[in-house]
Design a protein around this motif. Structure first.
Motif, PDB file in Angstrom:
ATOM      1  N   CYS A   1       1.064  24.342 -74.689  1.00  0.00           N
ATOM      2  CA  CYS A   1       0.205  23.556 -73.805  1.00  0.00           C
ATOM      3  C   CYS A   1      -1.165  24.233 -73.671  1.00  0.00           C
ATOM      4  O   CYS A   1      -1.247  25.454 -73.534  1.00  0.00           O
ATOM      5  N   PRO A   2      -2.247  23.474 -73.693  1.00  0.00           N
ATOM      6  CA  PRO A   2      -3.597  24.059 -73.638  1.00  0.00           C
ATOM      7  C   PRO A   2      -3.877  24.921 -72.408  1.00  0.00           C
ATOM      8  O   PRO A   2      -4.743  25.779 -72.449  1.00  0.00           O
ATOM      9  N   VAL A   3      -3.144  24.745 -71.313  1.00  0.00           N
ATOM     10  CA  VAL A   3      -3.404  25.562 -70.116  1.00  0.00           C
ATOM     11  C   VAL A   3      -3.108  27.039 -70.346  1.00  0.00           C
ATOM     12  O   VAL A   3      -3.557  27.890 -69.587  1.00  0.00           O
ATOM     13  N   TYR A   4      -2.363  27.361 -71.389  1.00  0.00           N
ATOM     14  CA  TYR A   4      -2.055  28.755 -71.710  1.00  0.00           C
ATOM     15  C   TYR A   4      -3.068  29.381 -72.667  1.00  0.00           C
ATOM     16  O   TYR A   4      -2.973  30.564 -72.974  1.00  0.00           O
ATOM     17  N   LEU A   5      -4.013  28.593 -73.147  1.00  0.00           N
ATOM     18  CA  LEU A   5      -5.003  29.129 -74.079  1.00  0.00           C
ATOM     19  C   LEU A   5      -6.022  30.003 -73.357  1.00  0.00           C
ATOM     20  O   LEU A   5      -6.368  29.767 -72.200  1.00  0.00           O
ATOM     21  N   LYS A   6      -6.500  31.003 -74.033  1.00  0.00           N
ATOM     22  CA  LYS A   6      -7.444  31.972 -73.467  1.00  0.00           C
ATOM     23  C   LYS A   6      -8.698  31.298 -72.921  1.00  0.00           C
ATOM     24  O   LYS A   6      -9.136  31.595 -71.807  1.00  0.00           O
ATOM     25  N   ASP A   7      -9.273  30.382 -73.668  1.00  0.00           N
ATOM     26  CA  ASP A   7     -10.502  29.700 -73.224  1.00  0.00           C
ATOM     27  C   ASP A   7     -10.279  28.912 -71.939  1.00  0.00           C
ATOM     28  O   ASP A   7     -11.132  28.870 -71.062  1.00  0.00           O
TER      29      ASP A   7
ATOM     30  N   LYS B   1     -12.164  29.651 -68.220  1.00  0.00           N
ATOM     31  CA  LYS B   1     -12.912  28.644 -67.470  1.00  0.00           C
ATOM     32  C   LYS B   1     -12.440  28.576 -66.021  1.00  0.00           C
ATOM     33  O   LYS B   1     -13.196  28.167 -65.144  1.00  0.00           O
ATOM     34  N   GLY B   2     -11.211  28.992 -65.762  1.00  0.00           N
ATOM     35  CA  GLY B   2     -10.694  29.002 -64.410  1.00  0.00           C
ATOM     36  C   GLY B   2     -11.286  30.082 -63.540  1.00  0.00           C
ATOM     37  O   GLY B   2     -11.251  30.015 -62.318  1.00  0.00           O
ATOM     38  N   TYR B   3     -11.845  31.090 -64.168  1.00  0.00           N
ATOM     39  CA  TYR B   3     -12.462  32.189 -63.413  1.00  0.00           C
ATOM     40  C   TYR B   3     -13.919  31.930 -63.327  1.00  0.00           C
ATOM     41  O   TYR B   3     -14.786  32.175 -62.975  1.00  0.00           O
TER      42      TYR B   3
END
Length: 72
Positions: A60-66, A70-72
């Motif tokens: 799932c894309p939520v686990y990708l580094k990028d 973006k969440g920080y």
């Protein structure tokens, strides 16, 4: 594990603790792990590698580094 294609994105995977139908398009497996954790279970990995997909494309894309940056 043995993998038998059902159609373009669905596979019957035999082996492991149970035999499962894996749907790579919707990120689901009969074992339930893939849908809950959003990280491919052993059945999804077997199905994906049988058709030449890289395992990272199944996560799932939520686990990708990028995404995390973006969440920080």
């Amino acid at each position: 594990m043995t993998v038998q294609p059902i159609d373009g994105w669905r596979f019957f995977v035999k082996g492991g603790k149970m035999d499962c139908v894996v749907d790579l398009e919707h990120g689901k497996c009969d074992c339930g792990v893939y849908a809950v954790e959003k990280i491919p279970c052993s059945h999804a990995i077997a199905a994906g590698t049988s058709v030449g997909l890289h395992i990272s494309t199944l996560v799932c894309p939520v686990y990708l580094k990028d995404f995390l940056f973006k969440g920080y």
